[in-house]
Design a protein around this motif. Sequence first.
Motif, PDB file in Angstrom:
ATOM      1  N   GLN A  94       0.829  -1.200   0.000  1.00  0.00           N
ATOM      2  CA  GLN A  94       0.000   0.000   0.000  1.00  0.00           C
ATOM      3  C   GLN A  94       0.873   1.263   0.000  1.00  0.00           C
ATOM      4  N   VAL A  95       1.974   1.222   0.737  1.00  0.00           N
ATOM      5  CA  VAL A  95       2.875   2.373   0.782  1.00  0.00           C
ATOM      6  C   VAL A  95       3.431   2.670  -0.608  1.00  0.00           C
ATOM      7  N   LEU A  96       3.775   1.634  -1.343  1.00  0.00           N
ATOM      8  CA  LEU A  96       4.385   1.822  -2.662  1.00  0.00           C
ATOM      9  C   LEU A  96       3.403   2.353  -3.699  1.00  0.00           C
ATOM     10  N   GLN A  97       2.125   2.196  -3.432  1.00  0.00           N
ATOM     11  CA  GLN A  97       1.127   2.729  -4.371  1.00  0.00           C
ATOM     12  C   GLN A  97       0.882   4.229  -4.164  1.00  0.00           C
ATOM     13  N   GLY A  98       1.357   4.736  -3.024  1.00  0.00           N
ATOM     14  CA  GLY A  98       1.199   6.169  -2.753  1.00  0.00           C
ATOM     15  C   GLY A  98       2.458   6.937  -3.100  1.00  0.00           C
ATOM     16  N   PRO A  99       2.423   8.257  -2.936  1.00  0.00           N
ATOM     17  CA  PRO A  99       3.608   9.074  -3.220  1.00  0.00           C
ATOM     18  C   PRO A  99       4.688   8.821  -2.183  1.00  0.00           C
ATOM     19  N   PRO A 100       5.952   8.900  -2.524  1.00  0.00           N
ATOM     20  CA  PRO A 100       6.441   9.377  -3.829  1.00  0.00           C
ATOM     21  C   PRO A 100       6.579   8.266  -4.874  1.00  0.00           C
ATOM     22  N   ALA A 101       6.405   6.970  -4.486  1.00  0.00           N
ATOM     23  CA  ALA A 101       6.649   5.891  -5.452  1.00  0.00           C
ATOM     24  C   ALA A 101       5.556   5.829  -6.515  1.00  0.00           C
ATOM     25  N   ASN A 102       4.289   5.897  -6.082  1.00  0.00           N
ATOM     26  CA  ASN A 102       3.142   5.858  -7.008  1.00  0.00           C
ATOM     27  C   ASN A 102       3.212   4.683  -7.982  1.00  0.00           C
ATOM     28  N   LEU A 103       3.522   3.501  -7.463  1.00  0.00           N
ATOM     29  CA  LEU A 103       3.626   2.326  -8.322  1.00  0.00           C
ATOM     30  C   LEU A 103       2.245   1.774  -8.658  1.00  0.00           C
ATOM     31  N   PRO A 104       2.098   1.174  -9.837  1.00  0.00           N
ATOM     32  CA  PRO A 104       0.849   0.469 -10.152  1.00  0.00           C
ATOM     33  C   PRO A 104       0.600  -0.629  -9.120  1.00  0.00           C
ATOM     34  N   ALA A 105      -0.670  -0.947  -8.904  1.00  0.00           N
ATOM     35  CA  ALA A 105      -1.022  -1.903  -7.864  1.00  0.00           C
ATOM     36  C   ALA A 105      -0.344  -3.257  -8.077  1.00  0.00           C
ATOM     37  N   ALA A 106      -0.321  -3.725  -9.322  1.00  0.00           N
ATOM     38  CA  ALA A 106       0.251  -5.055  -9.583  1.00  0.00           C
ATOM     39  C   ALA A 106       1.723  -5.103  -9.194  1.00  0.00           C
ATOM     40  N   LEU A 107       2.479  -4.054  -9.569  1.00  0.00           N
ATOM     41  CA  LEU A 107       3.897  -4.028  -9.246  1.00  0.00           C
ATOM     42  C   LEU A 107       4.115  -3.840  -7.743  1.00  0.00           C
ATOM     43  N   ALA A 108       3.302  -2.983  -7.124  1.00  0.00           N
ATOM     44  CA  ALA A 108       3.427  -2.764  -5.677  1.00  0.00           C
ATOM     45  C   ALA A 108       3.133  -4.051  -4.910  1.00  0.00           C
ATOM     46  N   ASN A 109       2.135  -4.783  -5.379  1.00  0.00           N
ATOM     47  CA  ASN A 109       1.816  -6.052  -4.707  1.00  0.00           C
ATOM     48  C   ASN A 109       2.926  -7.079  -4.882  1.00  0.00           C
ATOM     49  N   LEU A 110       3.566  -7.073  -6.060  1.00  0.00           N
ATOM     50  CA  LEU A 110       4.687  -7.984  -6.289  1.00  0.00           C
ATOM     51  C   LEU A 110       5.831  -7.696  -5.322  1.00  0.00           C
ATOM     52  N   LEU A 111       6.096  -6.416  -5.098  1.00  0.00           N
ATOM     53  CA  LEU A 111       7.225  -6.029  -4.255  1.00  0.00           C
ATOM     54  C   LEU A 111       6.859  -5.966  -2.767  1.00  0.00           C
ATOM     55  N   GLY A 112       5.581  -6.103  -2.468  1.00  0.00           N
ATOM     56  CA  GLY A 112       5.096  -5.848  -1.105  1.00  0.00           C
ATOM     57  C   GLY A 112       5.821  -6.609  -0.012  1.00  0.00           C
ATOM     58  N   GLN A 113       6.097  -7.888  -0.208  1.00  0.00           N
ATOM     59  CA  GLN A 113       6.813  -8.699   0.791  1.00  0.00           C
ATOM     60  C   GLN A 113       7.841  -9.587   0.077  1.00  0.00           C
ATOM     61  N   LEU A 114       8.530  -8.977  -0.864  1.00  0.00           N
ATOM     62  CA  LEU A 114       9.460  -9.715  -1.730  1.00  0.00           C
ATOM     63  C   LEU A 114      10.870  -9.764  -1.140  1.00  0.00           C
ATOM     64  N   ARG A 115      11.499 -10.890  -1.305  1.00  0.00           N
ATOM     65  CA  ARG A 115      12.927 -11.037  -1.016  1.00  0.00           C
ATOM     66  C   ARG A 115      13.427 -12.260  -1.776  1.00  0.00           C
ATOM     67  N   GLN A 116      14.713 -12.514  -1.672  1.00  0.00           N
ATOM     68  CA  GLN A 116      15.260 -13.756  -2.218  1.00  0.00           C
ATOM     69  C   GLN A 116      15.419 -14.785  -1.102  1.00  0.00           C
ATOM     70  N   VAL A 117      15.291 -16.039  -1.473  1.00  0.00           N
ATOM     71  CA  VAL A 117      15.651 -17.117  -0.557  1.00  0.00           C
ATOM     72  C   VAL A 117      17.098 -16.923  -0.135  1.00  0.00           C
ATOM     73  N   ASN A 118      17.444 -17.341   1.064  1.00  0.00           N
ATOM     74  CA  ASN A 118      18.839 -17.241   1.493  1.00  0.00           C
ATOM     75  C   ASN A 118      19.275 -18.547   2.165  1.00  0.00           C
ATOM     76  N   ASN A 119      20.508 -18.554   2.606  1.00  0.00           N
ATOM     77  CA  ASN A 119      21.071 -19.801   3.155  1.00  0.00           C
ATOM     78  C   ASN A 119      20.418 -20.243   4.455  1.00  0.00           C
ATOM     79  N   ASP A 120      19.680 -19.351   5.104  1.00  0.00           N
ATOM     80  CA  ASP A 120      19.014 -19.709   6.359  1.00  0.00           C
ATOM     81  C   ASP A 120      17.649 -20.348   6.128  1.00  0.00           C
ATOM     82  N   ASP A 121      17.153 -20.298   4.906  1.00  0.00           N
ATOM     83  CA  ASP A 121      15.843 -20.874   4.595  1.00  0.00           C
ATOM     84  C   ASP A 121      15.963 -22.371   4.316  1.00  0.00           C
ATOM     85  N   LEU A 122      14.831 -23.060   4.457  1.00  0.00           N
ATOM     86  CA  LEU A 122      14.709 -24.440   3.988  1.00  0.00           C
ATOM     87  C   LEU A 122      13.672 -24.454   2.868  1.00  0.00           C
TER      88      LEU A 122
END
Length: 512
Positions: free
Chosen positions: A340-368
């Motif tokens: 929701q933050v990314l859809q507002g200023p100053p980012a003003n991202l489209p909803a689809a892209l903001a939702n993609l990035l909303g809780q995004l990260r890469q897997v790391n060595n601590d994950d299973l």
Amino acid sequence: MKNTIKIFIGLLAIGFVSCEPEFENSVTDSGFYSSGDADVSNYVAVGNSLTAGYADGALYIDGQENSFPNIMAQQFSFVGGGEFTQPLMSDNLGGLLLNGTQIANNRFVLAADATGTPLGPVILDGTPTTEVTTSATGPFNNMGVPGAKSYHLVAPGYGNVSGVATGQANPYYARFATSGNATVIADATSLNPTFFSLWIGNNDILGYATTGGSGVDQTGNLDPSTYASNDITDPNVFAAAYSAQVDALTAGGAQGVLINIPDVTSIPYFTTVPQRSIPLDAATAAALNAQFSQYNTVLLPTLVQFGVITQQEADLRMINFSAGQNFPITTDDDLTDVSQVLQGPPANLPAALANLLGQLRQVNNDDLVILTASSVLGSVPDPGNPSGVIGVSIPIGEEFVLSAVEQERVSVAANSYNATIKALADANGLGFVDARAALAQVANGGVSYDAGLLTSAFVTGGAFSLDGVHPTPRGYAYTANLIIDKINSLYNANIPKVNIGNYRTVTISNNL
């Protein structure tokens, strides 16, 4: 890419060797063995799928006949052990019918091509014949109920067939419960055991772990009737249920053994798929990094600047690829949801892209990364969009990744359960079998036997069946020996162990 990340198939193709024993130990010398101070004349086993002999994703006759309680009972027969009965399924397919409709899959088999080369686990074809509504004729000494959690064993109605369709009752227990209102523990104690084994609690954490933490940690919630199937059981709920079971089983003076909960990192379901599973060439990695450049260098610092996330979280969210093997991208519901933050200023991202990035990260060595992820990583779900690759441009679902935070929740609960089990064993003079330590040894270096090495390597290690969670007959034989060791030491007994090399592992076959 797809060809290179088929780790699963690759594992099956390498060195599929099932070591066979070179020696056999005779255990037929009547009068040589002794039960010592133990009375194993009437043995009853209580627990979940591990007690029932579940393997390869199903319960089937051959698996039941190689359950650890049945193996133990065969050894008990040398020292006065009596008949040991089990609620055998109707076939070796393993599926279940409810009023003629199949409600549980058949077992996995290791399919092979025409040359005998393993292709991977597949569900065995065929129509099962085990009907839940047709009661098995008891009583049964093996009271292992696949899917049961600690509190289920003391829950009236858990075997009521009328509740199976709605998920209020267990289909396996419904086959042999003495009545619709019976409890597993009451049915077990009604057999007046002289000796028992109790192995329960694995499912109180396992559903959460195998679904990448999709459930809720219910610590603090003392009402298990509000729990969902993948939730972690509150430790006090576990302790109350477990204590009641021990009290009931020992009320008539029975002796027994309690078995603790292994660590999830000891089983191949969580250790087979590597964290770095995405192969990329330099050009593709550079192109992907360009796409995430604004995310890494502008959006994340801005979110830190405005106090939306910490610098530590920003560092965890950074996306970077390089030539070679890479971590897939995923979502993590323990991260701050910034969609929701990314859809507002100053980012003003489209909803689809903001939702993609909303809780995004890469897997790391601590994950299973769980076993079933191997079937989706690198796949293209939409043929019309060849650039939409899971793990690269589409996050792999969090149900396929058990994060470090989620592992900690599992570990805290399991440690508490195990402390309860050990304390009750000590308080009641019962045997305590440290399955957690034993399986850790299998996973870290393996356990030697006459002609081989038992390890947790998927398919090739010999200890675990094709579902990656439950043992093979050889793994169950190893478990039986662990328990017999404890009985021998605690009760001054001399009960013969089995040669685990005499028990099968997985086989390249579509039928037994």
